[in-house]
Every structure is written in structure tokens, then in C-alpha cells.
Scaffold this active site. Structure first.
Site, mmCIF file in Angstrom:
data_model
loop_
_atom_site.group_PDB
_atom_site.id
_atom_site.type_symbol
_atom_site.label_atom_id
_atom_site.label_comp_id
_atom_site.label_asym_id
_atom_site.label_seq_id
_atom_site.Cartn_x
_atom_site.Cartn_y
_atom_site.Cartn_z
ATOM 1 C CB SER A 25 85.413 -59.703 26.779
ATOM 2 O OG SER A 25 84.636 -58.612 27.180
ATOM 3 N NE ARG A 130 73.452 -55.153 32.955
ATOM 4 C CZ ARG A 130 74.665 -55.426 32.698
ATOM 5 N NH1 ARG A 130 75.635 -55.920 33.452
ATOM 6 N NH2 ARG A 130 74.869 -55.298 31.272
ATOM 7 C CD GLN A 176 77.130 -59.426 28.351
ATOM 8 O OE1 GLN A 176 75.969 -59.331 29.070
ATOM 9 N NE2 GLN A 176 77.926 -58.845 28.958
ATOM 10 C CG ASP A 321 82.057 -52.213 27.757
ATOM 11 O OD1 ASP A 321 80.604 -52.052 27.967
ATOM 12 O OD2 ASP A 321 82.665 -53.415 27.400
ATOM 13 N NE ARG A 393 83.054 -51.176 30.851
ATOM 14 C CZ ARG A 393 84.201 -52.052 30.653
ATOM 15 N NH1 ARG A 393 85.406 -51.597 30.987
ATOM 16 N NH2 ARG A 393 84.426 -53.349 30.623
HETATM 17 C C1 S3P Z 1 80.663 -57.926 26.778
HETATM 18 C C2 S3P Z 1 79.566 -57.447 25.907
HETATM 19 C C3 S3P Z 1 79.115 -56.133 26.211
HETATM 20 C C4 S3P Z 1 79.884 -55.218 27.038
HETATM 21 C C5 S3P Z 1 80.052 -56.120 28.062
HETATM 22 C C6 S3P Z 1 81.059 -57.198 28.034
HETATM 23 C C7 S3P Z 1 81.152 -59.272 26.480
HETATM 24 O O1 S3P Z 1 77.860 -56.450 26.640
HETATM 25 O O2 S3P Z 1 79.037 -53.972 27.526
HETATM 26 O O3 S3P Z 1 80.987 -55.180 29.202
HETATM 27 O O4 S3P Z 1 82.070 -59.896 27.094
HETATM 28 O O5 S3P Z 1 80.437 -60.228 25.707
HETATM 29 P P1 S3P Z 1 76.270 -56.715 25.569
HETATM 30 O O6 S3P Z 1 76.746 -57.995 25.024
HETATM 31 O O7 S3P Z 1 75.241 -56.806 26.624
HETATM 32 O O8 S3P Z 1 76.343 -55.674 24.605
#
Ligand code: S3P
Length: 433
Positions: A25, A130, A176, A321, A393
Site C-alpha cells: 500500500s 472488480r 482505495q 487483507d 492472499r
Molecule cells: C488497499 C486497500 C484495501 C486492501 C487492498 C489495499 C490500499 O482495499 O484490501 O489490498 O492500499 O488502499 P479496499 O480499499 O478496496 O478496501
């Protein structure tokens, strides 16, 4: 590569020291902000996973010069990014490829909303399933235009110099989505506010501050004034706690285990896994080593028995995650019940259905619900043949479940692990005691 099958033999315990790969991230965010900053940034420990490579590939397609200047062992690589300044990206000559990475396509769309040209972004079969409406709706409210395949990639983003700030309350807790809106908001007229239903990881807010922007906390949300310029930085990415979670769960599951995780990110919006593993019985010592804008430290995780776990809906964003590997924990003993996790259905795979299918094939008792699952704590699964469905994962979670089985487990599509943790299966072998 994603079709690779790996056979995992049981292990009596795991022991050793691990430096997990650079946080996925944080790597994405540092690269995106460095691309928009004034000057050249240096990022050490940048994740070598396929997803973070997708972000660099897309940025290069938008005219950003990126050089790899070093290799930092398992930690990652050192890269230099020549920032192009605010709104400095250039129209790409071809469609961009975000690969398997939801973070790349969603956060990059926020940046592209502010650039007055059209960009098309595609991805692999998983990414094409997605949901993107969650970013399309707020970014169109700000003034950008999108073409999609009924709300799914490929996406075409048409940005504008005339982006307007919005006050946005997403329906789903998603870092995100928050990040896409904030990255667009950095370029908008006025102050953008995002109020989340539940707190999600705050790496974007921290990274924006690190690159010199002012970000305010407002009642239950974040406010960011548009038009702020970013300055290049020299940074280190901490180890990825979500990758370390596989070893932490393995240590919690197998009697006599002890794993030390070094130089790992301990951002409080990500550490939900620590409290949950302690609730399950694990013994965890944490030594914070400071770190700058992202807390970092060392963890020592030891087995301490296994108790039943209930994960409440409000805990879910903090361990979204880690839920697959927590399901794997229950195959070693203790049960787990998870609710309020419907987001798992729209990850790299439908993680509820794929987990249920895989763990059942290994001999576990798992009950699937629309928004979660329940795994009956069991001792000694026979093991079996499972399909990771091209989901990193799941490949790694099945491997952790396989350690406690009585026989070997074959994981199809195990190569998917390379999306976030290319060295996973070799590290696994080195930790067998
Ligand atoms: C992430 C946010 C999460 C997570 C992903 C990474 C990020 O997703 O599951 O692996 O880096 O902001 P969502 O924002 O769709 O919940």
C-alpha cells in the site's frame, strides 16, 4: 506464472527471522506522489511485488522517468522517480495495463481525473471483474468523465483542468476510494472532504503530509485543499505487515513456533491483526523502532494455545487483507466467525467462496455467509488439492493451512503470490524448523 502449482508439506513448527517485502500500500502511494512532486524522489524498500510494478509501468506510460538504482535483498528495491509536478503527466501513447492491481487502477484514476486528456486502463481477468463505480461516481461528481464496461475495467478516464472539490461519504469503507478522491482533490478548486463509514488505512493522508501537503482531520473525516504542490523526498518503505501476517499466523498456530518480524510497518490502521492473534492465544512482543511518518518496529510472535475467535464488522476494515489467513488459523484449532466482510467477495477473487472451496478440499468444515464465514476449529486436516484462483492472499493462506495438515497439499495458481510476496514460498521453506 499464475498457473504454477506448489506442493506444501506439513510442518511441526516454524522458527526464524523475517524481513517482509516493502509494504504494498505504501509503495503505491509513494510512487504516485513522487510522480506528481517537484524534484526527484528516492524510494528505498519499494515492493518487488507484481502490483507495485504495475503502478510503475503505468506511471512510465504517462511520461514519468523511473530508475531502479539498487536492490535491498528481500526488503525491495531502491528507485528514483523524477517528479513531473502537479498535473505534469502526459497523455499515454497506448492503453495502460494495471495487471492484477485494484490499488493501481483506482488511485491512478484519481490522478488522471485532473489531467485534460483521455487514458484507458485495462487489467487481467481478475481486475476486469472488480467494481469501479465506487470511484467513478465521486470522480464524475468532481468533473471527470469515465467510460467503463458496466462499471468494470477497462476504464477510460477523461480528466479536466476544472475539477471541483466535493464532500464525499463513501458507502463502503475503502482506502482505495478515499485515496482516489483525495488525489483528485489535490488538484481541485476548493477543499475536498472524505468521511468514511469506518476508518480505513491512512497511508495516503500520511504520504501527502510527508510530501509537503497540509491535510486536516475534520469531524469523522479528512479535508484537503486543492492546488497544493508536493516536494520530492527521500524515503524508506517499511515491511508489509499484511505479508508478515502469514508468518505470524503460522507461528500462532504451530506449538513451539517463534517468528521474529523485523522492520515491519506498525501503522495503527493496519495492526488489527496483532490484537486478534493475541485474543486467539498468541504471545506477541512489539518493539517500536520509531520510523518517520509511518511507525515501524519488530515483532516476536510465539504460539500460546488457540482459542475461538469472533471478528466483528467494525474490525473488518483493519484486517480486510488478513481474513483469509485468519480462516487458515482456524484449521489448526479454535474456530473463527467473521461477519460484515462482504467486501471479500469483490477482491482479487470472491474470497469467501474461494476460501470455502479450498479449505473444504483440505478437509475443513467451513460455512459460507453472504458477508462472511465460519470455520469450525479442527485438528489435523488431511490436506488435499486446492485452487488459489489467481489470488495471491489465498495462495499464501492455503499454504499456512497446509502446514498443519497430516499430508501434503497441492496449491494450484500458487504463483499468484508474486503479486505481493515473490519470495513467499522460499521463505516458507527457510522457516521450517
Ligand atoms: C488497499 C486497500 C484495501 C486492501 C487492498 C489495499 C490500499 O482495499 O484490501 O489490498 O492500499 O488502499 P479496499 O480499499 O478496496 O478496501
Amino acid at each position: 506464472m499464475p498457473t504454477t502449482a506448489v506442493m506444501v508439506e506439513p510442518a511441526s513448527r516454524v522458527r526464524g527471522r523475517v524481513r517482509p517485502p516493502g509494504d504494498k500500500s505504501i509503495s503505491h502511494r509513494y510512487a504516485l506522489l513522487a510522480a506528481m512532486a517537484d524534484g526527484t524522489s528516492i524510494i528505498r524498500g519499494y515492493s518487488t511485488g507484481g502490483d507495485c510494478a504495475s503502478t510503475l509501468r503505468c506511471l512510465r506510460g504517462l511520461g514519468v522517468e523511473i530508475r531502479q538504482t539498487g536492490t535491498d535483498d528481500e526488503a525491495g528495491v531502491t528507485i528514483e522517480i523524477a517528479g513531473r509536478g502537479l498535473r505534469g503527466l502526459v497523455a499515454p501513447g497506448a492503453m495502460l495495463d494495471a495487471g492484477n492491481s485494484g490499488s493501481t487502477i483506482r488511485m491512478l484514476s484519481g490522478l488522471l481525473a485532473a489531467h485534460p486528456f483521455r487514458t484507458s486502463i485495462a487489467g487481467d481477468a481478475s481486475l476486469r471483474r472488480r467494481p469501479m463505480r465506487r470511484i467513478i461516481v465521486p470522480l464524475e461528481r468532481m468533473g471527470a468523465r469515465f467510460v467503463s464496461d458496466d462499471g468494470r475495467p477497462p476504464l477510460t478516464v477523461e480528466g479536466t483542468l476544472d475539477l471541483a472539490a466535493i464532500d464525499f461519504a463513501p458507502d463502503v469503507p475503502s482506502a482505495q476510494v478515499k485515496s482516489a478522491v483525495l488525489l483528485a482533490g489535490l488538484h481541485a478548486h476548493g477543499t475536498t472532504r472524505v468521511r468514511e463509514p469506518l476508518q480505513t488505512r491512512d497511508h495516503t493522508e500520511r504520504a501527502l503530509r510527508l510530501f509537503g501537503a497540509t491535510v486536516h482531520e475534520v469531524d469523522g473525516g479528512i479535508a484537503l485543499a486543492g492546488g497544493q504542490r508536493l516536494s520530492a523526498r527521500s524515503l524508506s518503505v517499511p515491511g508489509d505487515l499484511s505479508s508478515a501476517a502469514f508468518w505470524m499466523v503460522a507461528a500462532a498456530a504451530l506449538p513451539g513456533s517463534e517468528i521474529v518480524v523485523e522492520d515491519v510497518g506498525l501503522n495503527p490502521t493496519r495492526t488489527g491483526i496483532l490484537g486478534i492473534l493475541e485474543r486467539a492465544g498468541a504471545r506477541i512482543d512489539t518493539v517500536a523502532s520509531g520510523g518517520g511518518d509511518e511507525p515501524v518496529g519488530t515483532l516476536r510472535v510465539r504460539h500460546g494455545g488457540l482459542r475461538d475467535l469472533v471478528i466483528a464488522p467494525e474490525e473488518v476494515p483493519g484486517v480486510i487483507d488478513e481474513l483469509p489467513v485468519l480462516a487458515a488459523l482456524a484449521t489448526h484449532g479454535g474456530s473463527i466467525s467473521v461477519s460484515g466482510a462482504q467486501e471479500l467477495r469483490v477482491k482479487e477473487s470472491d474470497r469467501i467462496s474461494a476460501l470455502a472451496d479450498g479449505l473444504r478440499r483440505m478437509g475443513a468444515e467451513i460455512e459460507e455467509q453472504p458477508d462472511g464465514f465460519r470455520v469450525r476449529g479442527s485438528r489435523r486436516l488431511p490436506g488435499g488439492e486446492v485452487d488459489a484462483r489467481n489470488d495471491h492472499r489465498l495462495a499464501m493462506a492455503f499454504a499456512v493451512a497446509a502446514l498443519g495438515a497430516s499430508g501434503p497439499t497441492t496449491i494450484h495458481d500458487a504463483g499468484a503470490a508474486a503479486v505481493s510476496y515473490p519470495q513467499f514460498f522460499s521463505v516458507l521453506e527457510s522457516l521450517r524448523a
